[in-house]
Design an enzyme around this catalytic site. Sequence first.
Site, PDB file in Angstrom:
ATOM      1  N   ASP A 159       0.842  -1.207   0.000  1.00 35.37           N
ATOM      2  CA  ASP A 159       0.000   0.000   0.000  1.00 35.37           C
ATOM      3  C   ASP A 159       0.878   1.259   0.000  1.00 35.37           C
ATOM      4  O   ASP A 159       0.585   2.230  -0.693  1.00 35.37           O
ATOM      5  CB  ASP A 159      -0.927  -0.021   1.221  1.00 35.37           C
ATOM      6  CG  ASP A 159      -1.682  -1.326   1.309  1.00 35.37           C
ATOM      7  OD1 ASP A 159      -2.414  -1.650   0.364  1.00 35.37           O
ATOM      8  OD2 ASP A 159      -1.533  -2.050   2.313  1.00 35.37           O
ATOM      9  N   HIS A 187      -4.883  -3.283   6.540  1.00 30.90           N
ATOM     10  CA  HIS A 187      -4.661  -3.528   5.102  1.00 30.90           C
ATOM     11  C   HIS A 187      -6.008  -3.933   4.503  1.00 30.90           C
ATOM     12  O   HIS A 187      -6.321  -5.107   4.363  1.00 30.90           O
ATOM     13  CB  HIS A 187      -3.622  -4.625   4.878  1.00 30.90           C
ATOM     14  CG  HIS A 187      -3.593  -5.111   3.456  1.00 30.90           C
ATOM     15  ND1 HIS A 187      -3.125  -4.342   2.422  1.00 30.90           N
ATOM     16  CD2 HIS A 187      -4.035  -6.253   2.890  1.00 30.90           C
ATOM     17  CE1 HIS A 187      -3.256  -4.999   1.288  1.00 30.90           C
ATOM     18  NE2 HIS A 187      -3.817  -6.170   1.534  1.00 30.90           N
TER      19      HIS A 187
HETATM   20  P1  NAX Z   1      -2.903 -18.029  -4.199  1.00 28.03           P
HETATM   21  O1  NAX Z   1      -4.299 -18.519  -4.037  1.00 28.03           O
HETATM   22  O2  NAX Z   1      -2.267 -18.005  -5.532  1.00 28.03           O
HETATM   23  O3  NAX Z   1      -1.940 -18.888  -3.256  1.00 28.03           O
HETATM   24  C1  NAX Z   1      -2.264 -19.162  -1.924  1.00 28.03           C
HETATM   25  C2  NAX Z   1      -1.606 -20.473  -1.576  1.00 28.03           C
HETATM   26  O4  NAX Z   1      -1.800 -20.696  -0.188  1.00 28.03           O
HETATM   27  C3  NAX Z   1      -2.219 -21.667  -2.335  1.00 28.03           C
HETATM   28  O5  NAX Z   1      -1.187 -22.372  -2.997  1.00 28.03           O
HETATM   29  C4  NAX Z   1      -2.859 -22.486  -1.231  1.00 28.03           C
HETATM   30  O6  NAX Z   1      -2.759 -23.876  -1.464  1.00 28.03           O
HETATM   31  C5  NAX Z   1      -2.022 -22.061  -0.023  1.00 28.03           C
HETATM   32  N1  NAX Z   1      -2.666 -22.296   1.255  1.00 28.03           N
HETATM   33  C6  NAX Z   1      -3.979 -22.202   1.574  1.00 28.03           C
HETATM   34  N2  NAX Z   1      -4.174 -22.547   2.854  1.00 28.03           N
HETATM   35  C7  NAX Z   1      -2.946 -22.855   3.359  1.00 28.03           C
HETATM   36  C8  NAX Z   1      -2.497 -23.313   4.618  1.00 28.03           C
HETATM   37  N3  NAX Z   1      -3.355 -23.543   5.598  1.00 28.03           N
HETATM   38  N4  NAX Z   1      -1.179 -23.535   4.780  1.00 28.03           N
HETATM   39  C9  NAX Z   1      -0.303 -23.352   3.767  1.00 28.03           C
HETATM   40  N5  NAX Z   1      -0.686 -22.933   2.536  1.00 28.03           N
HETATM   41  C10 NAX Z   1      -1.986 -22.684   2.347  1.00 28.03           C
HETATM   42  O7  NAX Z   1      -2.866 -16.594  -3.492  1.00 28.03           O
HETATM   43  P2  NAX Z   1      -1.775 -15.450  -3.622  1.00 28.03           P
HETATM   44  O8  NAX Z   1      -2.101 -14.578  -4.757  1.00 28.03           O
HETATM   45  O9  NAX Z   1      -0.426 -16.063  -3.565  1.00 28.03           O
HETATM   46  O10 NAX Z   1      -2.073 -14.610  -2.305  1.00 28.03           O
HETATM   47  C11 NAX Z   1      -1.799 -15.110  -1.018  1.00 28.03           C
HETATM   48  C12 NAX Z   1      -2.407 -14.219   0.043  1.00 28.03           C
HETATM   49  O11 NAX Z   1      -1.833 -12.912  -0.006  1.00 28.03           O
HETATM   50  C13 NAX Z   1      -3.916 -14.004  -0.120  1.00 28.03           C
HETATM   51  O12 NAX Z   1      -4.532 -14.108   1.156  1.00 28.03           O
HETATM   52  C14 NAX Z   1      -4.014 -12.575  -0.598  1.00 28.03           C
HETATM   53  O13 NAX Z   1      -5.262 -11.983  -0.267  1.00 28.03           O
HETATM   54  C15 NAX Z   1      -2.868 -11.952   0.151  1.00 28.03           C
HETATM   55  N6  NAX Z   1      -2.391 -10.659  -0.331  1.00 28.03           N
HETATM   56  C16 NAX Z   1      -1.952  -9.779   0.600  1.00 28.03           C
HETATM   57  C17 NAX Z   1      -1.441  -8.554   0.261  1.00 28.03           C
HETATM   58  C18 NAX Z   1      -0.961  -7.598   1.305  1.00 28.03           C
HETATM   59  O14 NAX Z   1      -0.589  -6.486   0.921  1.00 28.03           O
HETATM   60  N7  NAX Z   1      -0.943  -7.922   2.598  1.00 28.03           N
HETATM   61  C19 NAX Z   1      -1.380  -8.115  -1.157  1.00 28.03           C
HETATM   62  C20 NAX Z   1      -1.443  -9.246  -2.123  1.00 28.03           C
HETATM   63  C21 NAX Z   1      -2.379 -10.355  -1.749  1.00 28.03           C
HETATM   64  O15 NAX Z   1      -3.677  -9.982  -2.101  1.00 28.03           O
END
Ligand code: NAX
Length: 329
Positions: A159, A187
Amino acid sequence: MKDSITVTITGAAGQIGYALLFRIASGGLFGPDQPVHLNLVEIEPAMKALEGTVMELNDCAFPLLSGITATSDLDVGFQNSNWALLVGSVPRKAGMERKDLLGINGKIFTLQGEALAANAADDVRVLVVGNPCNTNCLITMNNAPGIPSERFFAMTRLDENRAKSQLAAKAGVHVSAISNLCIWGNHSATQYPDYTNALVDKNRVVDVIDDEEWLRGEFISTVQQRGAAIINARGASSAASAANAAIDTVRSLCNATPEGDWTSVAVCSEGQYGIDKGLIASMPVRCESDGVWSVVEGVDIDDFSKSKIEESVSELREEREAVSDLIPS
Ligand code: NAX
């Protein structure tokens, strides 16, 4: 050669993971003389995809990558972890209320907090990226007995970077000219990118950008809604910029902050700026080279900023209330 640092990344087979792992393994996080061991954590259904990512990491023949542990077992995944980047979480699906999402992810972060406390290195530091990251961080911290609260962070650096980029474009300067930009609060769409204290080449943004209506309106909403705008354009949520912000955050927390500046990261409030003690809220932070950090005191908060910060903190309070059963008293 220095001893290896162990970095745990959850959600390692996801899209942020894919943009993050190769940069860490190539020295982009801890520098060109620091070996790293990667502990990659995924859920069972994603282990096959993770296997492919591990093959690619090996195929890069990175000189600094001392080893890889790929696992769905949290005790193994957090073993000896010096830095834990908690990226994996369950995305919101159609028909799911925000409260449901908080609850589902809350359970994940409860288990991860316990596993961190049981297995990580004594100096472990934890950065939560997976959303809702402030409250996921709150849950992790409260379920990790023995790990001091000042070792827990949630990411608002993306952000901050987005806000700097918007201000630079408006002022017609390079993004590196923008400093002292603080993201306050959650966030989420209530976050407050504080232009009132931001500087352009040491001059106040409000003196350089003579358009308070834009600053109060379009600027703030563009930063708040940037994630949605990227999904609209790309058909997928931000990944490379999120991975980059995670790297920026850890590097900022490991190195001295440039004189007079600060960085945004959500930390456990001690009651600064009227933010409830114990909430994980984004504030201006300065760091020393030894990893000691502190919230910058005495930043001017005008009435407009105050109401914006309060709105975001109030949302954090509601989120905490929604997961109160996951926070041991
Ligand atoms: P993806 O859906 O591509 O990848 C998430 C991965 O996490 C998947 O491979 C899934 O199998 C795995 N996963 C789910 N539950 C799990 C668990 N209990 N233990 C280990 N792995 C697990 O998402 P991606 O685009 O990589 O985003 C990941 C996270 O970042 C999301 O929650 C997203 O909302 C968050 N973000 C946070 C941001 C921030 O600024 N704080 C910005 C970017 C993003 O939106």
